[in-house]
Design an enzyme around this catalytic site. Structure first.
Site, PDB file in Angstrom:
ATOM      1  CG  ASP A   1      90.866 142.222  68.659  1.00  0.00           C
ATOM      2  OD1 ASP A   1      90.426 142.327  67.506  1.00  0.00           O
ATOM      3  OD2 ASP A   1      91.149 143.217  69.363  1.00  0.00           O
TER       4      ASP A   1
ATOM      5  CD  GLU B   1      82.323 145.027  64.327  1.00  0.00           C
ATOM      6  OE1 GLU B   1      82.826 146.108  63.961  1.00  0.00           O
ATOM      7  OE2 GLU B   1      82.981 144.050  64.748  1.00  0.00           O
TER       8      GLU B   1
END
Length: 285
Positions: free
Chosen positions: A72, A179
């Site tokens: 990613d 997150e």
């Protein structure tokens, strides 16, 4: 007088000779030190140069298992990615390496998640190019949005939709990266806004989005309505499997070395045995 003069000269002469010898010793000692330092510098230079030319560099260890690998990326990744030459190579200790001659196992990178947006207005400046370049390869590609808990969920979804074009059938579903929480956050409000984003994105793209989060964050902050109804990509750094049950993708490190990617990179795995995410088809447009 002559004797006194002679005896006066004689000690002086000896002192002068001793002085010369001391200077020679000092000079020899200085040259020896400089020579040793130069030798050490050359040795270090040769070692570093050898490593540079051979490309030998190690990164994080890969957990045991039969995996498909993915990276990613965002604008924070420096340097040019060589999209048609992405490989995960591991040595005898399962460490990721760059040098193919040190590799015991070599596998192609098969998927990539690319940062598209953040909050209600931020757009990653590398997204368009990364998305286009990844689309020219055989990689599965997916776009992700970094969620700001203090911002409206629908407004954040609109920011993502304005940046990410229509998906191919082979593309991965959109991803909600959730997150962090802002000061004074409320669990109920956090989940309500996240669900707004997820539902708006699902309506627009016709795909059930993926939720990226940490194992502790998922347990402590996210509702079962989210974790039970959306596929989860879990962040858990270490070789042990994540404690969160039901994950589909696992980001196990941010310190992998992958051929084709400059510097260190996040590395992810998903079980290799015939897993396809919701909404995925082998066919492409």
């Amino acid at each position: 007088m002559p004797q006194n003069s002679k005896s006066a000269k004689h000690p002086g002469t000896k002192k002068k000779k001793r002085g010369k010898r001391r200077k020679k010793k000092v000079r020899l000692s200085l040259w020896a030190t400089l020579g040793a330092a130069a030798g050490i510098f050359i040795l270090v230079f040769l070692v570093c140069t050898r490593k540079s030319f051979s490309g030998y560099e190690t990164g994080a260890r890969v957990p045991p298992g039969d995996w498909r690998y993915g990276i990613d990326i965002s604008n924070n990744n420096e340097g040019r990615i060589v999209w048609d030459s992405l490989f995960v190579m591991t040595d005898s200790k399962r460490r990721t390496v760059r040098d193919p001659y040190k590799a015991r196992e070599i596998k192609r990178v098969s998927f990539v998640f690319i940062k598209a947006t953040e909050g209600i207005s931020f757009k990653d400046k590398s997204f368009a190019k990364n998305w286009q370049d990844a689309g020219r390869t055989g990689l599965q590609r997916g776009a992700y949005h970094f969620f700001r808990s203090s911002k409206d969920g629908k407004a954040q979804a609109r920011n993502f939709i304005a940046s990410v074009p229509k998906l191919r059938r082979s593309d991965l579903p959109p991803v909600l990266d959730i997150e962090t929480v802002h000061k004074g956050w409320n669990r109920k409000e956090l989940n309500a806004e996240a669900l707004e984003w997820l539902r708006e994105i699902e309506r627009h793209y016709g795909r059930k989005p993926i939720v990226y989060t940490g194992a502790s964050f998922a347990k402590d902050c996210l509702s079962r309505e989210i974790t039970d109804n959306y596929p989860v990509w879990i962040a858990h750094y270490g070789r042990d499997l994540p404690s969160f049950e039901g994950w589909r993708w696992w980001q196990f490190t941010d310190k992998a070395v992958v051929k084709g990617v400059p510097g260190r990179v996040d590395l992810n795995v998903t079980p290799a045995a015939g897993f396809n995410p919701p909404g995925y088809s082998e066919k492409s447009d």
